[in-house]
Enzyme design. Structure first.
Site, short mmCIF file in Angstrom:
data_model
loop_
_atom_site.label_atom_id
_atom_site.label_comp_id
_atom_site.label_asym_id
_atom_site.label_seq_id
_atom_site.Cartn_x
_atom_site.Cartn_y
_atom_site.Cartn_z
N ASP A 196 -4.73 2.62 10.89
CA ASP A 196 -6.12 2.34 11.24
C ASP A 196 -6.17 1.92 12.72
OD1 ASP A 196 -8.79 1.65 11.20
OD2 ASP A 196 -8.54 -0.13 9.95
N LYS A 207 -6.62 7.23 10.21
CA LYS A 207 -8.04 6.92 10.43
C LYS A 207 -8.24 6.76 11.94
CE LYS A 207 -10.06 3.66 7.73
NZ LYS A 207 -10.60 2.32 7.37
N GLU A 227 4.00 4.33 5.70
CA GLU A 227 2.76 3.54 5.65
C GLU A 227 1.70 4.24 4.80
OE1 GLU A 227 1.20 0.95 5.94
OE2 GLU A 227 1.25 -0.03 7.90
N ASP A 228 0.75 3.47 4.32
CA ASP A 228 -0.36 4.08 3.59
C ASP A 228 -1.36 4.69 4.57
OD1 ASP A 228 -1.16 1.57 4.54
OD2 ASP A 228 -1.94 0.86 2.62
N PHE A 274 -13.94 2.98 4.23
CA PHE A 274 -12.88 2.17 3.63
C PHE A 274 -12.31 2.93 2.44
CE2 PHE A 274 -10.65 -1.15 1.44
CZ PHE A 274 -10.08 -1.82 2.52
N ARG A 308 -5.36 0.19 -6.53
CA ARG A 308 -4.11 0.78 -6.05
C ARG A 308 -3.58 1.85 -7.01
NH1 ARG A 308 -2.17 -2.33 -1.75
NH2 ARG A 308 -2.48 -4.58 -1.89
N GLY A 357 0.77 -1.24 0.00
CA GLY A 357 0.00 0.00 0.00
C GLY A 357 0.80 1.29 0.00
N ASP A 360 -5.83 -0.52 -1.45
CA ASP A 360 -6.61 -1.44 -2.28
C ASP A 360 -7.88 -1.94 -1.61
OD1 ASP A 360 -5.14 -3.12 -0.32
OD2 ASP A 360 -6.07 -4.76 -1.43
P1 IMP Z 1 -3.75 -1.21 11.11
O1 IMP Z 1 -5.16 -1.58 11.46
O2 IMP Z 1 -3.42 0.19 11.57
O3 IMP Z 1 -2.78 -2.23 11.61
O4 IMP Z 1 -3.69 -1.18 9.53
C1 IMP Z 1 -3.11 -2.21 8.83
C2 IMP Z 1 -3.26 -2.07 7.34
O5 IMP Z 1 -4.62 -2.24 6.98
C3 IMP Z 1 -2.86 -0.76 6.70
O6 IMP Z 1 -1.48 -0.66 6.49
C4 IMP Z 1 -3.58 -0.87 5.38
O7 IMP Z 1 -2.82 -1.62 4.47
C5 IMP Z 1 -4.84 -1.63 5.75
N1 IMP Z 1 -6.00 -0.70 5.86
C6 IMP Z 1 -6.54 -0.17 6.98
N2 IMP Z 1 -7.57 0.65 6.67
C7 IMP Z 1 -7.68 0.62 5.32
C8 IMP Z 1 -8.56 1.28 4.37
O8 IMP Z 1 -9.46 2.08 4.70
N3 IMP Z 1 -8.35 0.98 3.05
C9 IMP Z 1 -7.38 0.13 2.63
N4 IMP Z 1 -6.53 -0.49 3.47
C10 IMP Z 1 -6.69 -0.24 4.79
MG MG Z 2 -0.54 -1.77 4.73
#
Ligand code: IMP
Ligand code: MG
Length: 189
Positions: A116, A144, A112-113, A165, A178, A57, A172
């Site tokens: 979340d 987020k 990071e992208d 989302f 992407r 991402g 993606d």
């Molecule tokens: P985490 O929940 O912060 O560990 O996020 C892990 C990964 O989930 C991120 O690096 C993204 O690749 C993916 N992710 C979380 N939220 C979204 C979203 O809204 N769209 C797409 N990918 C997401």
């Molecule tokens: Mg990711």
């Protein structure tokens, strides 16, 4: 349209979902990359930085960001995924591809992208922190905050998004979208 083609289109829509209007434009993202790139250049003046892109991402964002950092920039990549749903809350992340380079005494910036839940980041910061880097910072295109499960923040954020989302600019849905040069939302699965 033949019934076969309709079926094929429906099947594709089921896999790809449907997306909404442009939420953050390419121009806005490019301007943000210049702003953050300048900030990183100032924060690490005269030093070397290693950008660690989290596959897949972060690829588009990292490409834009690195062009705007006027330092000795090295890049490397990692790929990771959460262990199943049952262990997700523990923040245990499976490393699918580790770094190729040594980060001892280096200024590491994880790219990071999106942040979340924060679980991936929490794990990665500790994982990389154990290798004796000079520092481990984080730069994420998107924040987020509504999804956060652990108390962790990136040092540099591009934009804040709501409880939706997000797809595009590297992010993606089922590996699709992407390549979109802008940020939008998934409107239906
Ligand atoms: P985490 O929940 O912060 O560990 O996020 C892990 C990964 O989930 C991120 O690096 C993204 O690749 C993916 N992710 C979380 N939220 C979204 C979203 O809204 N769209 C797409 N990918 C997401
Ligand atoms: Mg990711």
């Amino acid at each position: 349209m033949s019934e076969e083609k309709v079926m094929a289109a429906k099947a594709k829509e089921h896999i790809q979902g449907t997306i909404g209007e442009v939420m953050i434009t390419e121009e806005e993202i490019e301007a943000k990359a210049r702003e953050i790139g300048k900030k990183i250049t100032e924060d690490f003046a005269g030093e070397e930085v290693v950008l660690v892109g989290i596959l897949r991402g972060a690829v588009v964002w990292m490409t834009e960001l690195m062009k705007n950092i006027d330092l000795d920039v090295k890049i490397d990549f990692m790929a990771c995924s959460s262990y199943g749903a049952s262990t997700k809350t523990s923040g245990v992340v499976k490393i699918n591809k580790d770094l190729d380079s040594d980060i001892e005494d280096k200024n590491v910036i994880i790219v990071e992208d999106i942040v979340d839940s924060g679980l991936t980041l929490e794990y990665l910061k500790e994982y990389l922190g154990n290798r004796g880097p000079k520092c481990v910072k984080v730069c994420a295109l998107l924040d987020k905050p509504s999804g956060r499960k652990v108390d962790i923040e990136a040092d540099y954020y591009g934009f804040t998004v709501g409880d939706q989302f997000i797809v595009g600019y590297g992010l993606d849905y089922n590996q699709s979208y992407r390549q979109l040069p802008y940020i939008t939302v998934l409107t239906s699965e």
